[in-house]
Design an enzyme around this catalytic site. Structure first.
Site, mmCIF file in Angstrom:
data_model
loop_
_atom_site.group_PDB
_atom_site.id
_atom_site.type_symbol
_atom_site.label_atom_id
_atom_site.label_comp_id
_atom_site.label_asym_id
_atom_site.label_seq_id
_atom_site.Cartn_x
_atom_site.Cartn_y
_atom_site.Cartn_z
ATOM 1 N N LYS A 137 0.835 -1.217 0.000
ATOM 2 C CA LYS A 137 0.000 0.000 0.000
ATOM 3 C C LYS A 137 0.860 1.254 0.000
ATOM 4 C CE LYS A 137 0.791 1.306 4.494
ATOM 5 N NZ LYS A 137 1.492 2.487 4.949
ATOM 6 N N PRO A 166 9.180 -4.281 0.102
ATOM 7 C CA PRO A 166 10.322 -4.053 0.983
ATOM 8 C C PRO A 166 9.938 -4.127 2.462
ATOM 9 C CG PRO A 166 9.648 -2.009 -0.113
ATOM 10 C CD PRO A 166 8.848 -3.112 -0.727
ATOM 11 N N VAL A 167 10.912 -4.531 3.291
ATOM 12 C CA VAL A 167 10.687 -4.749 4.728
ATOM 13 C C VAL A 167 10.829 -3.415 5.477
ATOM 14 C CG1 VAL A 167 11.579 -5.963 6.776
ATOM 15 C CG2 VAL A 167 11.584 -7.102 4.547
ATOM 16 N N GLY A 196 7.246 1.274 5.166
ATOM 17 C CA GLY A 196 6.061 2.132 5.074
ATOM 18 C C GLY A 196 5.114 1.699 3.989
ATOM 19 N N GLY A 232 4.685 -6.338 6.139
ATOM 20 C CA GLY A 232 4.366 -7.328 7.170
ATOM 21 C C GLY A 232 2.865 -7.475 7.355
ATOM 22 N N ALA A 264 0.568 -6.970 5.059
ATOM 23 C CA ALA A 264 0.055 -7.693 3.886
ATOM 24 C C ALA A 264 0.270 -9.194 4.065
ATOM 25 C CB ALA A 264 0.759 -7.197 2.623
ATOM 26 N N ASP A 306 -2.504 -1.822 9.927
ATOM 27 C CA ASP A 306 -2.762 -1.866 8.483
ATOM 28 C C ASP A 306 -3.342 -3.208 8.015
ATOM 29 O OD1 ASP A 306 -1.828 0.717 7.959
ATOM 30 O OD2 ASP A 306 0.240 0.034 7.737
HETATM 31 O O1 C5P Z 1 -0.117 -1.505 14.437
HETATM 32 P P1 C5P Z 1 1.284 -1.725 14.013
HETATM 33 O O2 C5P Z 1 1.910 -2.919 14.684
HETATM 34 O O3 C5P Z 1 1.503 -1.709 12.552
HETATM 35 O O4 C5P Z 1 2.059 -0.453 14.557
HETATM 36 C C1 C5P Z 1 3.447 -0.429 14.727
HETATM 37 C C2 C5P Z 1 3.786 0.677 15.708
HETATM 38 O O5 C5P Z 1 3.478 1.955 15.146
HETATM 39 C C3 C5P Z 1 3.034 0.632 17.006
HETATM 40 O O6 C5P Z 1 3.679 -0.173 17.961
HETATM 41 C C4 C5P Z 1 3.018 2.081 17.446
HETATM 42 O O7 C5P Z 1 4.265 2.421 18.033
HETATM 43 C C5 C5P Z 1 2.952 2.824 16.124
HETATM 44 N N1 C5P Z 1 1.565 3.210 15.749
HETATM 45 C C6 C5P Z 1 0.965 4.262 16.407
HETATM 46 N N2 C5P Z 1 -0.318 4.627 16.056
HETATM 47 C C7 C5P Z 1 -0.971 3.998 15.066
HETATM 48 C C8 C5P Z 1 -0.358 2.935 14.389
HETATM 49 C C9 C5P Z 1 0.911 2.558 14.745
HETATM 50 O O8 C5P Z 1 1.551 4.867 17.310
HETATM 51 N N3 C5P Z 1 -2.185 4.391 14.736
#
Ligand code: C5P
Length: 316
Positions: free
Chosen positions: A15, A118-119, A122, A126, A128, A160
């Site tokens: 994305k 890519p890992v 952004g 992961g 996906a 995501d």
């Molecule tokens: O949800 P996900 O594991 O992808 O998020 C990774 C990190 O990004 C979270 O641990 C948090 O630190 C940060 N995050 C956030 N607010 C969001 C989404 C992600 O602070 N809405």
């Protein structure tokens, strides 16, 4: 009676965030977002295979061990750190199958990941993979869970992941897990500039916490641009509040965005928490032209389009 598939492959797209506004930090450390996500044509593949005896909703007690392998791409976490493994455990438990350690006579679920996304870039790589694993395990075990149910499981795995279950174009709110599909006409042409050096999402949100709170940007113009398929309007209205935080951690990303704009991109932005930088082009030829100029500034450059649909499942 149709024979149950013992293995299935899900091809799942990456994305980009064409709009991302951070509304503030919540007491639990997460951040309230308003974001518009769109899939782009860079894909991972997840193949799931199950031992023949394993079946969801079987009357006798069921258990299974999860085995994970990948194509060796650097930075992919192994085993219990991997979102594929977490996703497999989560849906197995939901289907009434206890995830257990490997052992004699324990049925197996094998998850194989082949990466092109890519890992830590952004682009929801992961997430996906987690979405693809949920869909593949459900299919292989005849779980019968519908998309809505799988999206609710997805929300437990990451912000995501629910979007990645459906793909297309969506508006996401809350921490990003509440998604609604958005009408999108036409195709947008992108250049994706990637870096081999990952950027940790939590570090980018932490850096955002130290910035001056941004103006409350609204997504109206972006919604209009995707609804009408207007690349000029979309280029003008691309927005990402996390960009300033990504620039603080990686100042060269600001130069990469500027260089795309100087080269004539309709717009350029950091995708999500970065370090991927995307540039919007007027058409395919323009995208190839921008990409040719950008190659020396990135470790990898791809030309692609959005929206790229959603995950596609193939029973092997
Ligand atoms: O949800 P996900 O594991 O992808 O998020 C990774 C990190 O990004 C979270 O641990 C948090 O630190 C940060 N995050 C956030 N607010 C969001 C989404 C992600 O602070 N809405």
């Amino acid at each position: 009676m149709t024979e149950r598939a013992l293995s299935a492959t899900v091809r799942v797209p990456a994305k980009v965030n064409v709009f991302l506004a951070v509304r503030g930090r919540r007491p639990d450390g997460y951040h309230e977002l308003v974001t518009i996500l769109q899939t782009v044509g860079i894909h991972d593949r997840v193949r799931v295979r199950a031992s023949p005896g394993l079946r969801a909703r079987h009357p006798s007690h069921q258990r299974a061990s999860v085995h994970f392998g990948h194509d060796g791409v650097t930075g992919v976490p192994d085993d219990h750190q991997n979102l594929c493994v977490m996703a497999a455990h989560h849906i197995l438990a939901d289907l009434g199958i206890d995830p257990v350690e490997a052992g004699d006579g324990v049925p197996r679920v094998d998850v194989r990941l082949d990466k092109d996304i890519p890992v830590a870039a952004g682009m929801a790589g992961g997430s996906a993979d987690a979405a693809a694993t949920l869909l593949a395990v459900n299919a292989v075990l005849d779980g019968g869970r519908n998309r809505e149910h799988i999206q609710s499981l997805a929300a437990d795995l990451g912000s995501d992941v629910p979007f990645c279950v459906s793909g297309g174009t969506a508006l996401a709110t809350g921490t990003g897990t509440a998604t609604a599909q958005v009408l999108c006409r036409g195709t947008f042409h992108w250049v994706i500039g990637m870096s081999d050096e990952p950027l940790r999402t939590p570090a980018v949100y932490e850096a955002w916490d130290h910035e001056t709170p941004p103006l409350e940007m609204q997504p109206d113009q972006v919604l209009q641009a995707v609804r009408t398929g207007d690349p000029e309007l979309l280029g003008d209205s691309l927005h990402n509040d996390l960009q300033v935080a990504a620039f603080r951690l990686r100042p060269e990303l600001a130069d990469a965005v500027d260089a795309f704009l100087v080269d004539g991109a309709l717009g350029s932005i950091v995708s999500g928490s970065g370090p991927t930088v995307v540039a919007l082009a007027a058409d395919a030829a323009h995208a190839h032209d921008l990409a040719a100029r950008a190659r020396e500034r990135f470790d990898r450059v791809e030309v692609t389009t959005s929206p790229a649909g959603g995950p596609s499942l193939h029973r092997d």
